[in-house]
Design a protein around this motif. Structure first.
Motif, PDB file in Angstrom:
ATOM      1  N   PHE A   1      15.502 -26.605  20.016  1.00  0.00           N
ATOM      2  CA  PHE A   1      14.264 -26.982  20.705  1.00  0.00           C
ATOM      3  C   PHE A   1      13.053 -26.724  19.812  1.00  0.00           C
ATOM      4  CE2 PHE A   1      10.623 -26.033  23.389  1.00  0.00           C
ATOM      5  CZ  PHE A   1      10.644 -27.053  24.326  1.00  0.00           C
ATOM      6  N   MET A   2      12.980 -25.523  19.251  1.00  0.00           N
ATOM      7  CA  MET A   2      11.837 -25.176  18.404  1.00  0.00           C
ATOM      8  C   MET A   2      11.882 -25.934  17.072  1.00  0.00           C
ATOM      9  SD  MET A   2      10.973 -21.209  19.338  1.00  0.00           S
ATOM     10  CE  MET A   2      12.250 -20.581  18.336  1.00  0.00           C
TER      11      MET A   2
ATOM     12  N   GLU B   1      11.615 -22.810   8.017  1.00  0.00           N
ATOM     13  CA  GLU B   1      10.743 -23.859   8.562  1.00  0.00           C
ATOM     14  C   GLU B   1       9.518 -23.235   9.230  1.00  0.00           C
ATOM     15  OE1 GLU B   1      12.857 -26.218  11.406  1.00  0.00           O
ATOM     16  OE2 GLU B   1      14.361 -26.864   9.953  1.00  0.00           O
ATOM     17  N   CYS B   2       9.751 -22.215  10.060  1.00  0.00           N
ATOM     18  CA  CYS B   2       8.647 -21.540  10.746  1.00  0.00           C
ATOM     19  C   CYS B   2       7.710 -20.890   9.728  1.00  0.00           C
ATOM     20  CB  CYS B   2       9.177 -20.491  11.722  1.00  0.00           C
ATOM     21  SG  CYS B   2      10.021 -21.186  13.157  1.00  0.00           S
ATOM     22  N   ALA B   3       8.281 -20.223   8.732  1.00  0.00           N
ATOM     23  CA  ALA B   3       7.461 -19.575   7.701  1.00  0.00           C
ATOM     24  C   ALA B   3       6.638 -20.604   6.928  1.00  0.00           C
ATOM     25  CB  ALA B   3       8.349 -18.763   6.757  1.00  0.00           C
ATOM     26  N   ASP B   4       7.242 -21.735   6.598  1.00  0.00           N
ATOM     27  CA  ASP B   4       6.519 -22.779   5.857  1.00  0.00           C
ATOM     28  C   ASP B   4       5.332 -23.318   6.650  1.00  0.00           C
ATOM     29  OD1 ASP B   4       8.243 -22.524   3.713  1.00  0.00           O
ATOM     30  OD2 ASP B   4       9.419 -24.323   4.217  1.00  0.00           O
ATOM     31  N   LEU B   5       5.467 -23.358   7.974  1.00  0.00           N
ATOM     32  CA  LEU B   5       4.378 -23.818   8.832  1.00  0.00           C
ATOM     33  C   LEU B   5       3.404 -22.688   9.182  1.00  0.00           C
ATOM     34  CD1 LEU B   5       6.346 -26.134  11.274  1.00  0.00           C
ATOM     35  CD2 LEU B   5       4.579 -26.837   9.652  1.00  0.00           C
ATOM     36  N   GLY B   6       3.793 -21.448   8.890  1.00  0.00           N
ATOM     37  CA  GLY B   6       2.946 -20.312   9.251  1.00  0.00           C
ATOM     38  C   GLY B   6       3.039 -19.954  10.716  1.00  0.00           C
TER      39      GLY B   6
END
Length: 141
Positions: free
Chosen positions: A77-78, A125-130
């Motif tokens: 989902f995320m 992915e989350c880290a790349d988007l901050g």
């Protein structure tokens, strides 16, 4: 493991930027159920009831949806939201550089043993988007 229900919201905070400016910069999210407040405004509940004090920083909260883990895992989902938000990478960098935050907030409702694997690719992915994330666990709906 038992299936569980979850809800996900995106929180965006900033020390000075007006909530309307944050929402305008996120057009894909501005149509979703959400609310915002600007630093210095009187605090209220989402239904409008007055609370003591003022907001110390601006914030916008967007309801991204909910599901049951047996139908769609929380990471999948995320991950789909990461793809939708990829075009906001520069704006998110600006938010973070100016002292703001971007966070997935997960409400996890379960009975019994539940779990989800947050694989390295998803975390990257989350880290790349901050985007950070928090999880609140509830033992029932």
């Amino acid at each position: 493991m038992h299936p569980f229900k979850y809800e996900v919201a995106l929180f965006v905070t900033h020390p000075e930027m007006k909530a309307d400016e944050i929402c305008a910069a996120l057009p894909d999210l501005s149509q979703r159920d959400g609310h915002g407040a600007t630093k210095g405004e009187a605090r209220t509940t989402p239904s409008g009831k007055k609370l003591a004090g003022v907001y110390p920083r601006s914030c916008c909260v967007f309801d991204l949806g909910s599901a049951v883990s047996s139908e769609l895992g929380v990471v999948d989902f995320m991950r789909s939201w990461n793809q939708k938000l990829a075009g906001q990478r520069d704006f998110f960098r600006r938010i973070r550089a100016e002292g703001g935050t971007i966070e997935y907030s997960i409400g996890w409702y379960s009975e019994g043993n539940t779990g989800e694997e947050f694989d390295l690719a998803f975390l990257q992915e989350c880290a790349d988007l901050g985007i950070e994330f928090s999880i609140d666990f509830y033992d029932r709906e």
